[in-house]
Design a protein around this motif. Sequence first.
Motif, short mmCIF file in Angstrom:
data_model
loop_
_atom_site.label_atom_id
_atom_site.label_comp_id
_atom_site.label_asym_id
_atom_site.label_seq_id
_atom_site.Cartn_x
_atom_site.Cartn_y
_atom_site.Cartn_z
N ARG A 145 0.80 -1.23 0.00
CA ARG A 145 0.00 0.00 0.00
C ARG A 145 0.83 1.27 0.00
N THR A 146 2.10 1.18 -0.30
CA THR A 146 2.95 2.37 -0.38
C THR A 146 4.19 2.03 -1.19
N LEU A 147 4.72 3.06 -1.86
CA LEU A 147 5.99 2.94 -2.59
C LEU A 147 7.06 3.85 -2.01
N ASP A 148 6.77 4.42 -0.85
CA ASP A 148 7.70 5.32 -0.19
C ASP A 148 8.92 4.53 0.29
N ILE A 149 10.11 4.93 -0.14
CA ILE A 149 11.30 4.15 0.21
C ILE A 149 11.59 4.22 1.70
N HIS A 150 11.06 5.24 2.39
CA HIS A 150 11.30 5.31 3.82
C HIS A 150 10.29 4.50 4.63
N SER A 151 9.47 3.75 3.91
CA SER A 151 8.63 2.75 4.58
C SER A 151 9.24 1.36 4.43
#
Length: 271
Positions: A145-151
């Motif tokens: 549910r996310t493509l944020d690299i900081h996740s």
Amino acid sequence: MNNQPDRTPRAETTVGDVMATAATARRGRNALPVKVPEITLGFWVIKVLTTGMGETASDYLARTIDPIVAVGLATVGLAILLVAQIRADRYRAWLYWATVAMVSVFGTMAADVLHVALGIPYIVSTVAFAVAVAAVFALWHRSERTLDIHSVTTHRREAFYWTTVLATFALGTAAGDLTATTLHLGYLASGVLFAVAIAVPAVAHRQWGLNPVLGFWLAYVLTRPLGASFADWVAVSTDRAGLGLGTGPVSLVLIIAIIVAVGIQDVALRR
């Protein structure tokens, strides 16, 4: 004494609540520290340097030793670094950027093998790698549910991240060669083209509120042909509209520049 029944609402614990709590606890236990760097100017400088180094180093290795041996060495080196990166307990600048650099070398070889060894046109490989990148993004987002690299705080997300990085390097290599050779723009003009293109996500984010995660990945893909085009222009012979400094010397200079830049960034982050 009031004998009326207590009508104060009571929280009811359901099976779903218990399962959700257990899942949250498992995620907490399995969570990892974020093992990617902060997105700063230094990040983009090092990223572009690794893309150029990967391009010229791949060409140098393919011309100085047996190409099959070169691909084998790059594969083994990449596998060792990826295992070390995934097993690391935190972000380690030298390990992270060594892995990115090796991905750059391997991604360049993967794209070149399709064209040189198998004769697949750059337009076909560019489209194929673009589809591959889109597919990885779709699977990653559907799963997490996310493509944020900081996740990237679990091993599964880390696997998605590095698969994406590898696919974007291969796509960027094919796209850069497409513009430089198939479209006959040459390496310098291609570099200028991608330098203009990479500014678009930044402007769109500042002026029109482009989603920062989307903007990041657009810029990330474009760094590959940007760095590779300028590196090729400096390295290739003058009869190919280059400066003719050679892939070996250019690779060495870029490796030194990467080491210096990573060292500066690492010191800055430790302060």
